[in-house]
Write a protein that holds these residues in place. Structure first.
Motif, PDB file in Angstrom:
ATOM      1  N   GLY A  67       0.795  -1.222   0.000  1.00  0.00           N
ATOM      2  CA  GLY A  67       0.000   0.000   0.000  1.00  0.00           C
ATOM      3  C   GLY A  67       0.822   1.264   0.000  1.00  0.00           C
ATOM      4  N   GLU A  68       2.145   1.148  -0.096  1.00  0.00           N
ATOM      5  CA  GLU A  68       3.006   2.326  -0.058  1.00  0.00           C
ATOM      6  C   GLU A  68       2.890   3.152  -1.330  1.00  0.00           C
ATOM      7  OE1 GLU A  68       7.390   1.585  -1.243  1.00  0.00           O
ATOM      8  OE2 GLU A  68       6.757  -0.303  -0.326  1.00  0.00           O
ATOM      9  N   ARG A  69       3.282   4.405  -1.211  1.00  0.00           N
ATOM     10  CA  ARG A  69       3.365   5.262  -2.383  1.00  0.00           C
ATOM     11  C   ARG A  69       4.701   5.001  -3.066  1.00  0.00           C
ATOM     12  NH1 ARG A  69       0.143   8.814  -4.226  1.00  0.00           N
ATOM     13  NH2 ARG A  69       0.815  10.470  -5.628  1.00  0.00           N
ATOM     14  N   ILE A  70       4.705   4.925  -4.396  1.00  0.00           N
ATOM     15  CA  ILE A  70       5.889   4.545  -5.153  1.00  0.00           C
ATOM     16  C   ILE A  70       6.256   5.682  -6.086  1.00  0.00           C
ATOM     17  CG2 ILE A  70       6.789   2.922  -6.876  1.00  0.00           C
ATOM     18  CD1 ILE A  70       4.967   0.788  -5.540  1.00  0.00           C
ATOM     19  N   GLU A  71       7.496   6.126  -6.005  1.00  0.00           N
ATOM     20  CA  GLU A  71       7.945   7.301  -6.743  1.00  0.00           C
ATOM     21  C   GLU A  71       8.643   6.962  -8.058  1.00  0.00           C
ATOM     22  OE1 GLU A  71       7.142  10.217  -5.636  1.00  0.00           O
ATOM     23  OE2 GLU A  71       6.420   9.586  -3.653  1.00  0.00           O
ATOM     24  N   GLU A  72       9.211   5.755  -8.185  1.00  0.00           N
ATOM     25  CA  GLU A  72       9.957   5.410  -9.389  1.00  0.00           C
ATOM     26  C   GLU A  72       9.040   5.347 -10.617  1.00  0.00           C
ATOM     27  OE1 GLU A  72      11.798   2.427  -6.358  1.00  0.00           O
ATOM     28  OE2 GLU A  72       9.962   3.622  -6.493  1.00  0.00           O
ATOM     29  N   PRO A  73       9.605   5.510 -11.814  1.00  0.00           N
ATOM     30  CA  PRO A  73       8.783   5.393 -13.025  1.00  0.00           C
ATOM     31  C   PRO A  73       8.306   3.964 -13.254  1.00  0.00           C
ATOM     32  CG  PRO A  73      11.107   5.640 -13.577  1.00  0.00           C
ATOM     33  CD  PRO A  73      11.005   5.863 -12.108  1.00  0.00           C
ATOM     34  N   VAL A  74       7.017   3.826 -13.435  1.00  0.00           N
ATOM     35  CA  VAL A  74       6.371   2.522 -13.610  1.00  0.00           C
ATOM     36  C   VAL A  74       5.406   2.632 -14.781  1.00  0.00           C
ATOM     37  CG1 VAL A  74       4.874   0.785 -12.553  1.00  0.00           C
ATOM     38  CG2 VAL A  74       6.531   2.025 -11.140  1.00  0.00           C
ATOM     39  N   ALA A  75       5.344   1.586 -15.599  1.00  0.00           N
ATOM     40  CA  ALA A  75       4.363   1.539 -16.683  1.00  0.00           C
ATOM     41  C   ALA A  75       3.305   0.495 -16.374  1.00  0.00           C
ATOM     42  CB  ALA A  75       5.039   1.209 -18.010  1.00  0.00           C
ATOM     43  N   ILE A  76       2.084   0.822 -16.714  1.00  0.00           N
ATOM     44  CA  ILE A  76       0.956  -0.107 -16.625  1.00  0.00           C
ATOM     45  C   ILE A  76       0.470  -0.319 -18.049  1.00  0.00           C
ATOM     46  CG2 ILE A  76      -1.372  -0.450 -15.746  1.00  0.00           C
ATOM     47  CD1 ILE A  76      -0.586   1.597 -13.509  1.00  0.00           C
ATOM     48  N   VAL A  77       0.547  -1.552 -18.524  1.00  0.00           N
ATOM     49  CA  VAL A  77       0.177  -1.873 -19.906  1.00  0.00           C
ATOM     50  C   VAL A  77      -1.069  -2.744 -19.873  1.00  0.00           C
ATOM     51  CG1 VAL A  77       0.895  -2.956 -22.062  1.00  0.00           C
ATOM     52  CG2 VAL A  77       2.576  -1.737 -20.659  1.00  0.00           C
ATOM     53  N   ARG A  91      11.101   1.379 -13.948  1.00  0.00           N
ATOM     54  CA  ARG A  91      11.506   0.523 -12.823  1.00  0.00           C
ATOM     55  C   ARG A  91      10.850  -0.843 -12.922  1.00  0.00           C
ATOM     56  NH1 ARG A  91      11.771  -2.949  -9.918  1.00  0.00           N
ATOM     57  NH2 ARG A  91      12.056  -3.084  -7.659  1.00  0.00           N
ATOM     58  N   ALA A  92       9.596  -0.872 -13.342  1.00  0.00           N
ATOM     59  CA  ALA A  92       8.848  -2.121 -13.492  1.00  0.00           C
ATOM     60  C   ALA A  92       7.700  -1.871 -14.457  1.00  0.00           C
ATOM     61  CB  ALA A  92       8.317  -2.621 -12.152  1.00  0.00           C
ATOM     62  N   VAL A  93       7.143  -2.957 -14.976  1.00  0.00           N
ATOM     63  CA  VAL A  93       5.959  -2.887 -15.841  1.00  0.00           C
ATOM     64  C   VAL A  93       4.905  -3.836 -15.270  1.00  0.00           C
ATOM     65  CG1 VAL A  93       5.027  -3.212 -18.150  1.00  0.00           C
ATOM     66  CG2 VAL A  93       7.352  -2.343 -17.860  1.00  0.00           C
ATOM     67  N   ILE A  94       3.686  -3.340 -15.190  1.00  0.00           N
ATOM     68  CA  ILE A  94       2.557  -4.117 -14.663  1.00  0.00           C
ATOM     69  C   ILE A  94       1.628  -4.421 -15.833  1.00  0.00           C
ATOM     70  CG2 ILE A  94       0.699  -4.176 -12.963  1.00  0.00           C
ATOM     71  CD1 ILE A  94       2.128  -1.828 -11.535  1.00  0.00           C
ATOM     72  N   THR A  95       1.263  -5.686 -16.000  1.00  0.00           N
ATOM     73  CA  THR A  95       0.434  -6.060 -17.149  1.00  0.00           C
ATOM     74  C   THR A  95      -0.362  -7.332 -16.868  1.00  0.00           C
ATOM     75  OG1 THR A  95       0.475  -6.234 -19.572  1.00  0.00           O
ATOM     76  CG2 THR A  95       2.165  -7.464 -18.358  1.00  0.00           C
ATOM     77  N   HIS A  96      -0.984  -7.860 -17.914  1.00  0.00           N
ATOM     78  CA  HIS A  96      -1.833  -9.047 -17.818  1.00  0.00           C
ATOM     79  C   HIS A  96      -1.020 -10.337 -17.720  1.00  0.00           C
ATOM     80  CE1 HIS A  96      -5.568  -6.955 -19.221  1.00  0.00           C
ATOM     81  NE2 HIS A  96      -4.713  -6.206 -19.891  1.00  0.00           N
ATOM     82  N   PRO A  97      -1.605 -11.373 -17.128  1.00  0.00           N
ATOM     83  CA  PRO A  97      -1.007 -12.708 -17.223  1.00  0.00           C
ATOM     84  C   PRO A  97      -1.405 -13.391 -18.530  1.00  0.00           C
ATOM     85  CG  PRO A  97      -2.941 -12.790 -15.811  1.00  0.00           C
ATOM     86  CD  PRO A  97      -2.789 -11.352 -16.258  1.00  0.00           C
TER      87      PRO A  97
END
Length: 250
Positions: free
Chosen positions: A12-22, A120-126
Protein backbone atom coordinates in the motif's frame (compact mmCIF):
# COMPACT_ATOMS: atom_id res chain seq x y z
CA UNK A 1 17.92 -5.47 -0.59
CA UNK A 2 14.78 -3.85 -1.98
CA UNK A 3 11.69 -6.14 -1.97
CA UNK A 4 10.27 -7.19 -5.31
CA UNK A 5 7.76 -4.86 -6.83
CA UNK A 6 4.70 -7.06 -6.21
CA UNK A 7 5.47 -6.95 -2.48
CA UNK A 8 5.65 -3.17 -2.62
CA UNK A 9 2.30 -2.95 -4.41
CA UNK A 10 0.69 -5.13 -1.76
CA UNK A 11 2.14 -2.97 1.03
CA UNK A 12 0.00 0.00 0.00
CA UNK A 13 3.01 2.33 -0.06
CA UNK A 14 3.36 5.26 -2.38
CA UNK A 15 5.89 4.55 -5.15
CA UNK A 16 7.95 7.30 -6.74
CA UNK A 17 9.96 5.41 -9.39
CA UNK A 18 8.78 5.39 -13.03
CA UNK A 19 6.37 2.52 -13.61
CA UNK A 20 4.36 1.54 -16.68
CA UNK A 21 0.96 -0.11 -16.63
CA UNK A 22 0.18 -1.87 -19.91
CA UNK A 23 -3.45 -2.92 -20.34
CA UNK A 24 -5.36 -4.21 -23.31
CA UNK A 25 -8.64 -2.29 -22.99
CA UNK A 26 -10.28 0.73 -21.37
CA UNK A 27 -11.70 -0.78 -18.13
CA UNK A 28 -8.80 -3.13 -17.33
CA UNK A 29 -7.21 -0.38 -15.23
CA UNK A 30 -10.38 0.00 -13.13
CA UNK A 31 -11.10 -3.70 -12.70
CA UNK A 32 -7.65 -4.88 -11.66
CA UNK A 33 -5.64 -1.83 -10.56
CA UNK A 34 -8.14 0.63 -9.19
CA UNK A 35 -6.30 1.49 -5.98
CA UNK A 36 -2.80 1.32 -7.48
CA UNK A 37 -3.09 4.16 -9.93
CA UNK A 38 -3.12 6.98 -7.41
CA UNK A 39 -0.25 5.43 -5.40
CA UNK A 40 2.14 5.56 -8.34
CA UNK A 41 3.55 9.08 -8.53
CA UNK A 42 5.36 8.55 -11.83
CA UNK A 43 3.09 6.16 -13.74
CA UNK A 44 2.56 5.78 -17.47
CA UNK A 45 -0.73 4.09 -18.34
CA UNK A 46 -0.69 2.48 -21.80
CA UNK A 47 -3.91 1.25 -23.40
CA UNK A 48 -3.13 -1.03 -26.32
CA UNK A 49 -6.56 -1.14 -28.01
CA UNK A 50 -9.46 1.27 -28.36
CA UNK A 51 -11.83 -1.35 -26.93
CA UNK A 52 -13.87 -1.66 -30.13
CA UNK A 53 -13.73 -4.93 -32.11
CA UNK A 54 -13.98 -4.90 -35.87
CA UNK A 55 -16.91 -7.30 -35.47
CA UNK A 56 -19.78 -4.90 -34.72
CA UNK A 57 -21.87 -7.29 -32.63
CA UNK A 58 -21.12 -5.59 -29.30
CA UNK A 59 -21.37 -2.09 -30.75
CA UNK A 60 -24.69 -2.78 -32.46
CA UNK A 61 -26.15 -4.42 -29.35
CA UNK A 62 -25.32 -1.24 -27.44
CA UNK A 63 -26.84 1.04 -30.08
CA UNK A 64 -23.70 2.26 -31.85
CA UNK A 65 -23.77 2.57 -35.64
CA UNK A 66 -20.01 2.58 -36.17
CA UNK A 67 -16.92 1.12 -34.57
CA UNK A 68 -15.54 4.64 -34.17
CA UNK A 69 -18.58 5.74 -32.17
CA UNK A 70 -18.19 2.76 -29.86
CA UNK A 71 -14.47 3.47 -29.39
CA UNK A 72 -15.24 7.12 -28.59
CA UNK A 73 -17.76 6.08 -25.96
CA UNK A 74 -15.21 3.80 -24.33
CA UNK A 75 -12.66 6.63 -24.29
CA UNK A 76 -15.13 8.89 -22.48
CA UNK A 77 -15.87 6.12 -19.99
CA UNK A 78 -12.15 5.80 -19.30
CA UNK A 79 -11.86 9.52 -18.57
CA UNK A 80 -14.73 9.27 -16.08
CA UNK A 81 -13.30 6.15 -14.45
CA UNK A 82 -9.87 7.71 -13.90
CA UNK A 83 -11.53 10.79 -12.42
CA UNK A 84 -13.46 8.55 -10.02
CA UNK A 85 -10.21 6.88 -8.99
CA UNK A 86 -8.49 10.21 -8.45
CA UNK A 87 -5.77 9.09 -10.83
CA UNK A 88 -3.88 11.26 -13.31
CA UNK A 89 -1.13 9.12 -14.86
CA UNK A 90 0.68 10.00 -18.04
CA UNK A 91 -1.43 8.27 -20.69
CA UNK A 92 -0.60 6.67 -24.02
CA UNK A 93 -3.24 5.19 -26.34
CA UNK A 94 -2.04 2.91 -29.12
CA UNK A 95 -5.58 2.44 -30.49
CA UNK A 96 -5.13 -0.99 -32.05
CA UNK A 97 -8.38 -2.75 -32.92
CA UNK A 98 -9.85 -4.85 -30.11
CA UNK A 99 -9.34 -8.64 -30.56
CA UNK A 100 -6.65 -7.87 -33.15
CA UNK A 101 -3.46 -7.37 -31.14
CA UNK A 102 -1.78 -10.65 -31.95
CA UNK A 103 -1.90 -9.78 -35.66
CA UNK A 104 0.08 -6.58 -34.92
CA UNK A 105 2.34 -7.94 -32.23
CA UNK A 106 5.65 -7.18 -33.96
CA UNK A 107 4.67 -3.51 -34.25
CA UNK A 108 3.35 -3.59 -30.71
CA UNK A 109 6.65 -4.90 -29.33
CA UNK A 110 8.61 -2.23 -31.19
CA UNK A 111 6.45 0.57 -29.82
CA UNK A 112 6.62 -0.79 -26.29
CA UNK A 113 10.42 -1.02 -26.41
CA UNK A 114 10.59 2.74 -26.75
CA UNK A 115 7.84 3.60 -24.28
CA UNK A 116 9.01 1.18 -21.57
CA UNK A 117 12.65 2.24 -21.65
CA UNK A 118 13.83 3.42 -18.24
CA UNK A 119 10.91 1.99 -16.28
CA UNK A 120 11.51 0.52 -12.82
CA UNK A 121 8.85 -2.12 -13.49
CA UNK A 122 5.96 -2.89 -15.84
CA UNK A 123 2.56 -4.12 -14.66
CA UNK A 124 0.43 -6.06 -17.15
CA UNK A 125 -1.83 -9.05 -17.82
CA UNK A 126 -1.01 -12.71 -17.22
CA UNK A 127 -1.07 -15.31 -19.99
CA UNK A 128 -4.21 -17.26 -19.10
CA UNK A 129 -6.48 -17.50 -22.14
CA UNK A 130 -9.06 -15.09 -20.78
CA UNK A 131 -8.96 -12.72 -23.75
CA UNK A 132 -6.63 -12.80 -26.78
CA UNK A 133 -5.64 -9.17 -26.26
CA UNK A 134 -4.72 -9.82 -22.62
CA UNK A 135 -2.47 -12.64 -23.76
CA UNK A 136 -0.93 -10.47 -26.50
CA UNK A 137 -0.17 -7.80 -23.90
CA UNK A 138 1.60 -10.39 -21.74
CA UNK A 139 3.63 -11.63 -24.71
CA UNK A 140 4.57 -8.18 -26.00
CA UNK A 141 5.65 -6.80 -22.62
CA UNK A 142 7.89 -9.80 -21.96
CA UNK A 143 9.46 -9.38 -25.40
CA UNK A 144 9.88 -5.61 -25.09
CA UNK A 145 10.99 -5.12 -21.49
CA UNK A 146 14.01 -6.82 -19.91
CA UNK A 147 13.28 -5.66 -16.36
CA UNK A 148 10.80 -6.70 -13.68
CA UNK A 149 7.35 -7.60 -15.04
CA UNK A 150 4.47 -7.79 -12.56
CA UNK A 151 1.07 -9.30 -13.31
CA UNK A 152 -2.32 -8.36 -11.91
CA UNK A 153 -4.99 -11.01 -11.40
CA UNK A 154 -7.52 -10.80 -14.21
CA UNK A 155 -9.91 -13.54 -15.45
CA UNK A 156 -9.68 -17.02 -16.93
CA UNK A 157 -11.62 -20.25 -17.38
CA UNK A 158 -11.87 -22.53 -14.34
CA UNK A 159 -14.30 -25.42 -13.87
CA UNK A 160 -16.19 -24.31 -16.96
CA UNK A 161 -16.79 -20.75 -15.77
CA UNK A 162 -15.17 -17.32 -15.95
CA UNK A 163 -13.29 -16.62 -12.72
CA UNK A 164 -12.54 -12.97 -11.89
CA UNK A 165 -9.72 -11.55 -9.83
CA UNK A 166 -7.71 -14.73 -9.29
CA UNK A 167 -4.52 -16.09 -10.77
CA UNK A 168 -4.19 -19.53 -12.22
CA UNK A 169 -1.81 -20.94 -9.58
CA UNK A 170 1.86 -21.24 -10.41
CA UNK A 171 4.11 -22.89 -7.80
CA UNK A 172 7.02 -20.70 -8.86
CA UNK A 173 5.15 -17.37 -8.70
CA UNK A 174 4.43 -16.07 -5.22
CA UNK A 175 1.18 -14.10 -5.01
CA UNK A 176 0.78 -10.89 -3.03
CA UNK A 177 -2.60 -9.37 -2.19
CA UNK A 178 -4.05 -6.34 -0.49
CA UNK A 179 -7.55 -6.04 0.94
CA UNK A 180 -9.46 -2.92 -0.09
CA UNK A 181 -10.98 -0.72 2.56
CA UNK A 182 -14.61 0.40 2.37
CA UNK A 183 -13.75 3.79 0.84
CA UNK A 184 -11.47 2.16 -1.70
CA UNK A 185 -14.16 -0.34 -2.67
CA UNK A 186 -16.64 2.49 -3.15
CA UNK A 187 -14.20 4.43 -5.34
CA UNK A 188 -13.41 1.38 -7.46
CA UNK A 189 -17.13 0.60 -7.77
CA UNK A 190 -17.74 4.11 -9.11
CA UNK A 191 -14.92 3.68 -11.62
CA UNK A 192 -16.21 0.32 -12.81
CA UNK A 193 -19.74 1.68 -13.16
CA UNK A 194 -18.31 4.47 -15.34
CA UNK A 195 -17.56 1.79 -17.95
CA UNK A 196 -21.27 1.59 -18.75
CA UNK A 197 -20.87 -0.26 -22.06
CA UNK A 198 -19.12 -3.13 -20.29
CA UNK A 199 -21.60 -3.85 -17.53
CA UNK A 200 -23.03 -6.94 -19.19
CA UNK A 201 -19.56 -8.50 -19.25
CA UNK A 202 -18.55 -7.34 -15.77
CA UNK A 203 -21.88 -8.08 -14.14
CA UNK A 204 -21.99 -7.60 -10.40
CA UNK A 205 -18.38 -8.55 -9.78
CA UNK A 206 -16.40 -6.05 -7.74
CA UNK A 207 -12.94 -6.51 -6.24
CA UNK A 208 -12.55 -6.70 -2.48
CA UNK A 209 -8.80 -7.24 -2.86
CA UNK A 210 -6.16 -6.76 -5.52
CA UNK A 211 -3.52 -9.37 -6.38
CA UNK A 212 -0.10 -9.19 -7.99
CA UNK A 213 2.83 -11.48 -8.67
CA UNK A 214 6.10 -11.45 -10.56
CA UNK A 215 5.34 -12.78 -14.05
CA UNK A 216 6.36 -16.43 -14.41
CA UNK A 217 8.10 -17.73 -17.52
CA UNK A 218 5.48 -18.63 -20.11
CA UNK A 219 5.59 -20.67 -23.27
CA UNK A 220 3.29 -18.54 -25.40
CA UNK A 221 3.16 -21.25 -28.07
CA UNK A 222 1.62 -23.69 -25.58
CA UNK A 223 -2.00 -23.89 -24.41
CA UNK A 224 -2.49 -21.30 -21.63
CA UNK A 225 -1.96 -22.60 -18.08
CA UNK A 226 -5.65 -23.25 -17.30
CA UNK A 227 -5.57 -25.82 -20.14
CA UNK A 228 -8.15 -24.04 -22.28
CA UNK A 229 -9.00 -20.52 -23.41
CA UNK A 230 -12.15 -18.85 -22.14
CA UNK A 231 -12.63 -16.92 -25.37
CA UNK A 232 -12.88 -20.09 -27.45
CA UNK A 233 -16.43 -20.28 -26.13
CA UNK A 234 -17.40 -16.82 -27.42
CA UNK A 235 -17.72 -17.66 -31.12
CA UNK A 236 -15.07 -15.13 -32.13
CA UNK A 237 -13.20 -15.42 -35.41
CA UNK A 238 -9.87 -15.60 -33.54
CA UNK A 239 -9.36 -18.92 -31.76
CA UNK A 240 -6.67 -19.76 -29.23
CA UNK A 241 -5.10 -22.18 -31.72
CA UNK A 242 -4.75 -19.37 -34.27
CA UNK A 243 -3.46 -17.06 -31.52
CA UNK A 244 -0.69 -19.51 -30.64
CA UNK A 245 0.22 -19.93 -34.31
CA UNK A 246 0.60 -16.15 -34.63
CA UNK A 247 2.56 -15.97 -31.36
CA UNK A 248 4.96 -18.64 -32.61
CA UNK A 249 5.75 -16.54 -35.68
CA UNK A 250 6.82 -13.49 -33.66
Amino acid sequence: MQPDFATRLASGERIEEPVAIVVAHPDDESLWLGTVLNRLSNATLIHLTDGAPRDMRDAARLGFDTRAAYASARARELDAALAALGAAPRRLAYRFVDQNLVFRVAELIERLRGDLAGMRAVITHPYEGGHPDHDAAALAVRAAFPGEVIEFACYHLADGERVFGRFWPDPHALEHSRLLGAEEQARVDEAIRAHATQQEVIGGWRPTEERWRRAPRYDFTAVPPPGAALYDGFGWALTSAEWRKRAASC
